[in-house]
Design an enzyme around this catalytic site. Sequence first.
Site, PDB file in Angstrom:
ATOM      1  N   HIS A  72       0.829  -1.210   0.000  1.00 37.72           N
ATOM      2  CA  HIS A  72       0.000   0.000   0.000  1.00 37.72           C
ATOM      3  C   HIS A  72       0.866   1.263   0.000  1.00 37.72           C
ATOM      4  CE1 HIS A  72      -3.757   2.224   0.964  1.00 37.72           C
ATOM      5  NE2 HIS A  72      -2.917   3.052   1.579  1.00 37.72           N
ATOM      6  N   GLU A  73       1.802   1.322   0.928  1.00 34.24           N
ATOM      7  CA  GLU A  73       2.642   2.515   1.038  1.00 34.24           C
ATOM      8  C   GLU A  73       3.593   2.634  -0.145  1.00 34.24           C
ATOM      9  OE1 GLU A  73       1.799   4.669   3.076  1.00 34.24           O
ATOM     10  OE2 GLU A  73       0.492   3.431   4.313  1.00 34.24           O
ATOM     11  N   HIS A  83       1.893   4.685  -2.829  1.00 34.75           N
ATOM     12  CA  HIS A  83       2.012   6.132  -2.571  1.00 34.75           C
ATOM     13  C   HIS A  83       3.428   6.615  -2.875  1.00 34.75           C
ATOM     14  CE1 HIS A  83      -1.933   6.247  -0.876  1.00 34.75           C
ATOM     15  NE2 HIS A  83      -1.639   5.635   0.252  1.00 34.75           N
TER      16      HIS A  83
END
Length: 355
Positions: free
Chosen positions: A18-19, A22
């Site tokens: 997920h990170e 980003h």
Amino acid sequence: MVSIISAIIVLGILIFVHELGHFIFAKLFGVGVEKFSLGFGPKLIGKKVGETEYLISAFPLGGYVKMVGEGAEGELSEEDKARSFAEKSPLKRIGIVVAGPGFNLIFAWIVFIAIFMIGVPSVTSKIGEVVKDKPAAKAGIMANDVITGVNGKAVSRWDEMAAEISAGKGAPLVVEVKRGGEIKTFRVTPETRTGKNLLGETVTTPVIGVVASGETVIDTYPAGEALQRGTVQTGNVIRLTVVSLVKIIERAVPLDTIGGPIMIAKMAGQQAEAGGVSFLAFMALLSINLGVLNLLPIPILDGGHLIFYLWELIFRKPVSMRAREIAQQVGLALLIGLMVLAFYNDIARYIVGQG
């Protein structure tokens, strides 16, 4: 201990994915990244590479990417301002925010494709039991028969057989079975069974009254078919996740079905003990849940930020700071309430034993 380790592995991988979404899109759009953390709270270990400090923090239920300008005190230099998240166009900020949940969905898709290439266990169409006074038994079908066809359509797996029976919509069926070395044909008229599905919906299904033997085989698929099946499976799970959330809001699905960290740890341990494929499937399922939940339009989640940036894109002006602060407080309250409910359900289910 197996459950705890399994949960840490699953959550660690999914938070990282997920990170990473980003992070990659921030870099792609020229935004500086100061910190990349797995976990929240105090730093356990960390290493700075270039401008970014990579951390593992104390509380593993999440992570964050801190970009230039976020939480900054005082004025930024012109160089830092140009590389800050806030100075990028709404479209670029939307891209950075969407990338986190998007990477979770893509990761699940890749895992499902891999699972179909590795091989998935499938229940054969061999009958273990024929229920007395039900359509199959009345027609002459017996235990240990292997169903090989329904209405002229060849079947060899239990789900294929069930799908053909369902497709018949209750009309009489021609069922072929293999008994010993002989193929026998029977005419079976299904009866209907009414019950609740996982979403609390009342469904009526045609059945013939047979129970699977439990015999399984491993089905592996070439890359092309695995791609197709993995894509379908990913779409099905996304759709089921969205519908489940709607049903929870409508209270059609009870709130006590919501689980938290203890439930995740318990299930992770069970799937790890069941084997690698089961563990991967659980990780893919959880990754989709993480991706979809983060896209909910709740302030403090990625979906809430998307609403702000879409507003700015459409109306050509940002949402006021005061409105954002109030929205963030409401979002935080909702998130804390959800976490309290999840912990309560976990305690009731696994510790008090009420679930």
